[in-house]
Design an enzyme around this catalytic site. Structure first.
Site, PDB file in Angstrom:
ATOM      1  N   GLU A 149       0.956  -1.253  -0.111  1.00  0.00           N
ATOM      2  CA  GLU A 149       0.089  -0.044   0.098  1.00  0.00           C
ATOM      3  C   GLU A 149       0.942   1.288   0.014  1.00  0.00           C
ATOM      4  OE1 GLU A 149      -2.757  -0.429  -0.615  1.00  0.00           O
ATOM      5  OE2 GLU A 149      -2.977  -2.522  -0.355  1.00  0.00           O
ATOM      6  N   GLU A 224      -0.444  -3.176  -9.945  1.00  0.00           N
ATOM      7  CA  GLU A 224      -0.099  -4.100  -8.783  1.00  0.00           C
ATOM      8  C   GLU A 224       0.976  -4.664  -8.471  1.00  0.00           C
ATOM      9  OE1 GLU A 224      -2.443  -4.321  -6.288  1.00  0.00           O
ATOM     10  OE2 GLU A 224      -3.527  -2.838  -7.515  1.00  0.00           O
TER      11      GLU A 224
END
Lengths: 292, 184
Positions: A149, A224
C-alpha cells in the site's frame, strides 16, 4: 534487484490525473448539453452554466476529498494507536524504510483479508486494512501488505486510482439516474431531434459503466506488480507478501456487499471475488515476487 | 543575426536551468541522507529511553540475575555516551544482545511473562529495533541514490563542479533483520 525510480511513475500518474479530471469535465459538460437539449432547450444557456459550475465544483470536491469518499464508501473507521499498536508500529517502520510521511490509518469491518491506500499525495494519504487482515495475517505478512500500500502511495498511484474510482464511479451513478428518468418522461414532445438526443443520452448512459469498467481495468493490472516490487524494496523480504497473497487466495470469504464496486481496484485484491479482472491473478503476482 | 542571438539566449537559459536542477538535486538528496541519519538517532534514543522502564519492571522478578540486568544498563550507558553513528549502531548491537539474554531469562519467570507492562515494553523494544533496521536501510538507500548521481554522467560533471563527494555507507552486521525475528 532492479531499482525502481518513482520519479517517472509519479510524473506519469500526475499527468494521467490531470487528463482524467479534464475528461471528466468534458463528459459532464457534454452530459449537461445532452440533458438540456433533450428536456428543455429553452433553458439551454442556463443549464449549461449550471453544468459547468457543477463539473468544476465536482472535480475540486472529489480531488480534495477523494480519500474521505473512499474511506466513507467502505465504511471504515479510524485505527487509534492504543487499539492497533502493531498496525501503527509496522506502518511507522515502513515510513522509515520509504521516507514517506506517516499516513492516517483506518480499519474496515470485514472478515476478508484486504487493504487499500488512498489520498491525493503522500501528505494526505490514508491506509485502510480489514479486520480480517489484522487477525489472519502474521506480522511479516501484514507488513508485506502494508508495504504494498505504501508503494502505491509513493508512486502517486493512489491519487490517480482514487480519482478514477470516485469521479468515474460517480458518473456511472449519475448516468444511471439519467437513464431512469428517461423512462418516466417519455410522453412529452415527439420531435425527431428530441428522439435523437434521447438516444444519445441513452447511449451515453449505457456507455458510462462500460467506460468505468475499461478505465478500472487499465488502472490496476500493471500497478499491482509495481506496488509489489516497491513493497519488496521497502521490506527486503518478499516472503512476507508472498505468504500474505497465498493466504488471501486460500481464504474464502463471500463478496463484500457494503463496498461500492467503483472502489474495487483500490484494494490489494478484488473484494468481489477472484474471477473479476480488475486485478492480475494472485498466482502471477506470486510468481513475480518469487523471482526477486 | 538576431535569430542566432535569440537561440543563444534560449540555450543559455536552458543551460542555467540544468545547472540549477542539478544543484537542487544534490541538495535534496543530501538533505535526505541527513534526515535519514536523524531518524536513526531518534529511534536509538527512543530505545535508550525505554530501557530504564524495562529494568524497573524486571528487577522485582529477577532477583538473582543481577549480571544480566547490569549488562543491559551498561549497554544502554554505552549507547547514550556513544559518538558518531557507527559507534551508536555498534552500541545498539551490544544492547540488543544483552536484551536477548534478559528476554530469554524471562521465559523462566511466568509471573514476569504475564506482566502487561513487561509485555508492552518487550513489544515496543522489538518495534524500535525494526524501525532502526528500516531507518538504516533508508539511510543506505539514500546514499546509494546520491552516489549514483555522483558517479554517473552527467552527474559526475556537476558533482565535481559543486564539490560533492561520494558518501560512506553504514557498514555493520547486515544480518540484523534475521536476529530481530527471534521468537520469545
Amino acid at each position: 534487484m532492479k531499482r525502481i525510480d518513482f520519479r517517472d511513475q509519479i510524473a506519469r500518474n500526475k499527468r494521467k490525473s490531470v487528463f482524467l479530471m479534464f475528461s471528466v469535465f468534458v463528459v459532464l459538460v457534454l452530459l449537461g448539453y445532452v440533458i438540456s437539449l433533450a428536456f428543455s432547450p429553452e433553458y439551454f444557456f442556463f443549464i449549461m452554466v449550471i453544468a459547468i459550475i457543477f463539473s468544476i465544483g465536482y472535480i475540486l470536491i472529489s480531488f480534495y476529498n477523494s480519500h474521505k469518499i473512499a474511506i466513507a464508501s467502505v465504511g471504515a473507521t479510524k485505527a487509534y494507536k492504543d487499539d492497533y499498536k502493531q498496525y501503527h508500529n509496522l506502518v511507522e517502520g515502513l515510513t522509515l524504510a520509504s521516507g514517506l510521511p506517516k499516513p492516517k490509518l483506518y480499519v474496515m469491518h470485514s472478515q476478508q483479508i484486504n487493504a487499500f491506500a488512498s489520498g491525493r499525495n503522500p501528505e494526505h494519504a490514508v491506509v485502510c486494512v480489514t479486520e480480517g487482515a489484522l487477525e489472519k495475517l502474521d506480522k511479516n505478512e501484514l507488513e508485506g501488505v502494508l508495504a504494498h500500500e505504501l508503494g502505491h502511495i509513493a508512486s502517486y498511484d493512489m491519487r490517480y486510482m482514487t480519482l478514477v474510482a470516485v469521479m468515474v464511479g460517480m458518473i456511472a451513478i449519475i448516468s444511471q439516474i439519467f437513464l431512469r428518468s428517461l423512462w418516466f418522461s417519455g410522453g412529452r414532445g415527439n420531435d425527431k431531434s428530441k428522439a435523437i438526443f434521447m438516444l444519445i443520452g441513452i447511449i451515453l448512459a449505457i456507455l458510462a459503466p462500460i467506460v468505468v469498467y475499461l478505465v478500472q481495468m487499465s488502472i490496476s493490472r500493471k500497478r499491482e506488480f509495481v506496488a509489489d516490487a516497491s513493497a519488496v524494496k521497502f521490506t527486503r523480504y518478499p516472503d512476507g507478501l508472498i505468504r500474505a497473497l497465498k493466504k488471501i487466495k486460500a481464504d474464502y470469504v463471500p463478496a463484500e456487499k457494503k463496498v461500492s464496486k467503483a472502489v474495487a481496484p483500490l484494494f490489494i485484491s478484488n473484494p468481489f471475488g477472484k474471477l473479476s479482472n480488475t486485478h492480475p491473478s494472485i498466482d502471477s503476482r506470486i510468481k513475480m515476487l518469487e523471482k526477486m | 543575426m538576431l535569430l542566432i542571438f535569440w537561440i543563444l539566449i534560449i540555450l543559455g537559459i536552458i543551460l542555467l536551468f540544468v545547472f540549477f536542477g542539478y544543484y537542487n538535486r544534490f541538495a535534496i538528496l543530501g538533505n535526505r541522507i541527513d534526515n535519514s541519519l536523524a531518524q536513526i538517532n531518534v529511534q536509538l534514543k527512543r530505545r535508550a529511553d525505554l530501557i530504564p522502564n524495562l529494568v524497573e519492571s524486571v528487577k522485582g522478578y529477577m532477583k538473582h540475575e543481577k549480571s544480566a540486568i547490569k549488562a543491559v544498563t551498561d549497554a544502554r550507558k554505552a549507547l547514550v555516551g556513544a559518538h558518531g553513528i557507527e559507534q551508536k549502531v555498534e552500541a545498539n548491537r551490544q544492547l540488543e544482545s544483552a536484551l536477548k539474554t534478559i528476554f530469554a531469562i524471562a521465559e523462566g519467570y511466568p509471573d514476569l511473562k504475564a506482566n502487561t507492562n513487561f509485555i508492552e515494553l518487550q513489544r515496543e523494544l522489538t518495534a524500535t529495533e525494526d524501525k532502526i533496521a528500516y531507518a538504516r536501510q533508508f539511510y543506505n538507500d539514500s546514499i546509494l541514490t546520491y552516489n549514483n548521481l555522483c558517479k554517473t554522467f552527467p552527474g559526475i560533471f556537476f558533482a565535481n563542479l559543486y564539490g560533492k563527494r561520494e558518501r560512506q555507507y553504514l557498514q555493520i552486521a547486515e544480518s540484523e533483520k534475521k536476529k530481530v525475528d527471534v521468537k520469545f
